[in-house]
Design a protein around this motif. Structure first.
Motif, PDB file in Angstrom:
ATOM      1  N   GLU A  22       0.811  -1.219   0.000  1.00 23.52           N
ATOM      2  CA  GLU A  22       0.000   0.000   0.000  1.00 23.52           C
ATOM      3  C   GLU A  22       0.847   1.273   0.000  1.00 23.52           C
ATOM      4  OE1 GLU A  22      -3.161  -0.101   2.903  1.00 23.52           O
ATOM      5  OE2 GLU A  22      -3.409  -2.260   2.622  1.00 23.52           O
ATOM      6  N   GLU A  24       2.930   4.232  -1.623  1.00 25.57           N
ATOM      7  CA  GLU A  24       2.977   4.932  -2.902  1.00 25.57           C
ATOM      8  C   GLU A  24       4.175   5.865  -2.916  1.00 25.57           C
ATOM      9  OE1 GLU A  24      -0.689   6.898  -4.019  1.00 25.57           O
ATOM     10  OE2 GLU A  24      -1.850   5.335  -3.036  1.00 25.57           O
ATOM     11  N   LEU A  39       4.089   7.970   0.454  1.00 25.18           N
ATOM     12  CA  LEU A  39       2.763   7.999   1.071  1.00 25.18           C
ATOM     13  C   LEU A  39       2.505   6.660   1.757  1.00 25.18           C
ATOM     14  CD1 LEU A  39       0.918   9.684  -1.907  1.00 25.18           C
ATOM     15  CD2 LEU A  39       1.486  10.741   0.260  1.00 25.18           C
ATOM     16  N   ASN A  41       0.309   4.328   5.010  1.00 23.07           N
ATOM     17  CA  ASN A  41      -0.857   4.212   5.891  1.00 23.07           C
ATOM     18  C   ASN A  41      -0.508   4.793   7.251  1.00 23.07           C
ATOM     19  OD1 ASN A  41      -2.621   2.987   4.166  1.00 23.07           O
ATOM     20  ND2 ASN A  41      -2.202   0.915   4.872  1.00 23.07           N
ATOM     21  N   GLU A  80       1.360  10.812   5.345  1.00 21.69           N
ATOM     22  CA  GLU A  80       0.286   9.848   5.553  1.00 21.69           C
ATOM     23  C   GLU A  80      -0.681   9.926   4.380  1.00 21.69           C
ATOM     24  OE1 GLU A  80      -3.302   9.204   8.759  1.00 21.69           O
ATOM     25  OE2 GLU A  80      -1.406  10.065   9.461  1.00 21.69           O
ATOM     26  N   LYS A  81      -1.149   8.758   3.938  1.00 22.79           N
ATOM     27  CA  LYS A  81      -2.139   8.720   2.855  1.00 22.79           C
ATOM     28  C   LYS A  81      -3.425   9.381   3.322  1.00 22.79           C
ATOM     29  CE  LYS A  81      -1.204   4.623   0.132  1.00 22.79           C
ATOM     30  NZ  LYS A  81      -1.744   3.310  -0.232  1.00 22.79           N
TER      31      LYS A  81
END
Length: 82
Positions: A22, A24, A39, A41, A80-81
């Motif tokens: 997850e 990016e 980026l 979680n 942070e996303k």
């Protein structure tokens, strides 16, 4: 050589993050620098940044030393996303 610096960033980040699939990476090339935004979680933020930002600071130091002198500087930002 620039790909090697990006590989280094990915290697370090993915060793500390739990949700590797997850993550990016946004790469933006500017006049004097290449900005790499990682980026993550919310659950991985603390693990990748480290206590008092030590891991993030070390990552930036590694990237600085791995960047060739005649190349643009790399700026690493960890967010942070949304």
């Amino acid at each position: 050589m620039e790909n090697k610096v990006l590989e280094l960033i990915k290697f370090v980040v993915e060793n500390f993050a739990e949700k590797k699939d997850e993550i990016e990476y946004k790469i933006e090339e500017k006049e004097a620098a290449i900005e790499v935004t990682v980026l993550l979680n919310a659950s991985d933020m603390g693990k990748v940044i480290g206590k008092q930002g030590k891991i993030a600071k070390s990552l930036r130091t590694l990237v600085g030393s791995a960047t060739p002198r005649d190349s643009k500087r790399y700026l690493v930002e960890i967010k942070e996303k949304a």
